[in-house]
Write an enzyme that holds these catalytic residues in place. Structure first.
Site, PDB file in Angstrom:
ATOM      1  N   SER A 172       0.843  -1.189   0.000  1.00 37.86           N
ATOM      2  CA  SER A 172       0.000   0.000   0.000  1.00 37.86           C
ATOM      3  C   SER A 172       0.887   1.252   0.000  1.00 37.86           C
ATOM      4  CB  SER A 172      -0.931  -0.052   1.211  1.00 37.86           C
ATOM      5  OG  SER A 172      -1.992   0.855   1.071  1.00 37.86           O
ATOM      6  N   ASP A 342      -8.494  -6.755  -4.648  1.00 42.25           N
ATOM      7  CA  ASP A 342      -8.104  -5.428  -4.150  1.00 42.25           C
ATOM      8  C   ASP A 342      -8.625  -4.375  -5.121  1.00 42.25           C
ATOM      9  OD1 ASP A 342      -6.869  -3.099  -3.324  1.00 42.25           O
ATOM     10  OD2 ASP A 342      -4.858  -3.965  -3.182  1.00 42.25           O
ATOM     11  N   HIS A 375      -7.814  -5.415  -0.341  1.00 40.72           N
ATOM     12  CA  HIS A 375      -6.519  -4.753  -0.161  1.00 40.72           C
ATOM     13  C   HIS A 375      -5.790  -5.258   1.094  1.00 40.72           C
ATOM     14  CE1 HIS A 375      -3.537  -1.645  -0.587  1.00 40.72           C
ATOM     15  NE2 HIS A 375      -3.812  -1.135   0.597  1.00 40.72           N
TER      16      HIS A 375
END
Lengths: 409, 409
Positions: A172, A342, A375
């Site tokens: 991320s 995601d 995610h």
């Protein structure tokens, strides 16, 4: 300090070390003041010096200092990667992946993780006191970028006496930092593992961040960012920001699997506005827990840093150019991973990076992990993902000439 | 009243009609008080009587009253379907689809649309005055369901002297009402067109609604729902709710196409928290515009109604059973449409309805429209979608024996 029986190597350089004072007990862990003698220039042009970076290390740095792995944390993460968190009492956020015998094997590698500049978990950020005024910075803290976060990490790594990292890894926003490391310091990184990330923050992601920021700023307790000075706390706004963001970390399938339309303890709907559905109660809990550990202004700063991230823009509009510093293909070995469900950092974002790396004939591998966890999968038990990381690091270690050195257990 | 030169037929029954008083001028359009003589029982068990429903009609009801189409609006929609909105001055929200010569042809059909019960645009809702106390209802207004909204619409349709609707059509929450009509009153509906909708609200959608509600309730100006009484307005919270919701109405691709990472007027980022990106400015505008026209408590009520919607649960857990009232396959002809980039009500939701209809051998057609415009596509210029609606209605009109009757223009 560590929940794992890993040897803690003393910091190679001691200057700039901050004594373990009362503030340290509130925010436990190692910390160092950086850029003390020479200020660091931020992307905004502002220069800052003597800022604090909180960090933890795991494992032992080898004799030629070639086995260091920098772990970069995500938006609300911290430096307690692989040990019980001293404040929350929860396991380290990446214990699945980092630890003795784990894919990022602390028996073999020297792992470093620092709280990002602008954060609120030990590193300098808007909640700290401005020495010039003796008051909390609030919005007078300079706006930082992913580039600035990595710049500070580079100073930390130098402070630790390391010229070249064996690997930089993160998911991320951590993955953005990995990319930034590879682009800004290609000679100081042997391998890079950007996970569930993007080379630039998308319009939709900026939009979600803006909702969160507006929720915080709409809270009258935010006081134009001066809540610490005024003794208030914009908890309601920060909780709403977290709730909105939290939905984006999961997939529709994961939410359905976890909660579906299940009702709370009550057997029937109440025809009211209490949390009838489990998913409502879960979200409210996520919001309430978050405000206990996070600073609202830091949330503004860090989301802003992500929004500003755009590797191609910094390389004249071409992402491929970012990986061809001085016209020469980057020497960094890349391994990218994305997760099929995601939707915050979808596979297409990783693929765009892979295409750019391919365009300059860089060394890159890429895998999309099939999962319904969204995610957040990069933080969860995903055996295939962990195998990919393990295999890539093994291969890189061989190339790098790192001997297999297992400590007696 | 109408921007189009359509003949307005006088309401067949006059009783219960509310005189055009000052309040009507504030909220223009037709309105009627329903359930005056016999209260209507809500799903919650509470009985309400004499509530007001605001509605508009377009076109002319034919002699045998067989050409009426009920249009059901979405969460924040209203009854001004096919004419310039008297308050905002904007075109009717479905002028693309409804009007003379349009797929829902007001030269041919008599189109009705009413503001939902619990709404704030003319029909009774939490912002109205409780006659029992003389004060605004606020949260003392009973919680309503999609079933209750449709129940009120049924009373309106009866009031207009119509036994059987030729068609019920609507998208999003409007589609939920269409499904509810078909299930609750199968003998009163010839054809049903549920668009971009679902037979039950998903966990993710409940989660997004809960974020919006929490944003409103977190606003101190909300005053526990009594803001009208206390003379405040929870504008900041409602704006944040709208911003979060608005993202879900678009697709990532649409946001990227419209805004990408484009900056505002400024040529460069400002290293601050103003709206640097166009998408931020757009969202802020959406939030600010919304609070001008919508009541915060109504937003709570209507999102709650959507969350509660679950056709299968009401039919003993089987969606197919919902379409087999009394063991007999529904006589309603269905046409479903979904949009490929709609992630709020994805195609899988429509497919689940189609499967249930197929399982009872109902008359159903279904099309997924390829578009990058996301959930909002049902409100936009989508020629293939409009052709589908036109074709389905043509076919149904033939089955229903509706003669082609074009007025002189």
């Amino acid at each position: 300090m560590s929940a794992h029986p890993t040897a803690q190597q003393p910091t190679p350089q001691a200057e700039g070390q901050v004594p373990d004072d009362a503030a340290d007990r509130v925010q436990p862990g190692r910390r160092v003041r950086l850029a003390v003698d020479r200020p660091m220039r931020l992307d905004s042009g502002i220069e800052i010096g003597g800022f604090q970076i909180a960090y933890q290390t795991y494992g032992t740095l080898n004799a030629d200092r070639s086995n260091a792995i920098m772990v970069c944390h995500a938006l609300t993460g911290d430096h307690f990667v692989a040990e019980t968190h001293p404040v929350t009492g929860k396991p380290g956020w990446w214990e699945m992946l980092v630890g003795p015998g784990k894919p990022v094997d602390t028996d073999r590698y020297f792992v470093i993780c620092s709280n990002v500049l602008g954060g609120c978990l030990g590193s300098s950020g808007p909640k700290d006191t401005d020495p010039a005024t003796g008051l909390p910075y609030g919005l007078s803290f300079p706006v930082v970028t992913i580039g600035d976060m990595v710049r500070a990490q580079k100073l930390l790594v130098e402070h630790l006496g390391i010229d070249k990292l064996f690997c930089v890894i993160g998911g991320s926003m951590g993955g953005m930092q990995v990319l930034q490391w590879a682009v800004a310091y290609p000679e100081s990184v042997f391998a890079a593992v950007p996970i569930a990330t993007a080379a630039r923050h998308s319009a939709q992601n900026i939009a979600f961040h803006e909702v969160g920021r507006q929720a915080i700023m709409a809270d009258p307790e935010w006081r134009g960012g001066s809540y610490l000075l005024e003794g208030t706390r914009p908890e309601a706004g920060l909780a709403v920001a977290r709730m909105a963001a939290h939905i984006t970390y999961l997939s529709e399938a994961a939410l359905h699997r976890k909660f579906g339309r299940n009702l709370q303890d009550r057997k029937a709907i109440t025809y009211g506005f209490d949390a009838d559905f489990q998913v409502e109660s879960y979200l409210r809990y996520q919001g309430a827990a978050f405000v206990e550990r996070f600073d609202a202004n830091s949330y503004l700063y860090i989301t802003r840093a992500m929004d500003y991230f755009d590797l191609a823009a910094d390389a004249g509009g071409s992402l491929a150019n970012a990986f061809r510093p001085g016209g020469k293909t980057t020497p960094v070995r890349f391994c990218l991973a994305s997760f099929s469900s995601d939707w915050l950092f979808p596979t297409s974002e990783s693929r765009a990076i892979v295409h750019a790396l391919n365009a300059v004939a860089a060394n890159v591998s890429f895998v999309e992990i099939g999962t319904d966890k969204g995610h957040d999968a990069f933080l969860l038990d995903e055996p295939e993902f962990h195998q990919v990381i393990h295999g890539f690091l093994e291969g890189c270690a061989e190339h790098r000439g790192l001997s297999v050195r297992r400590r007696a257990r």
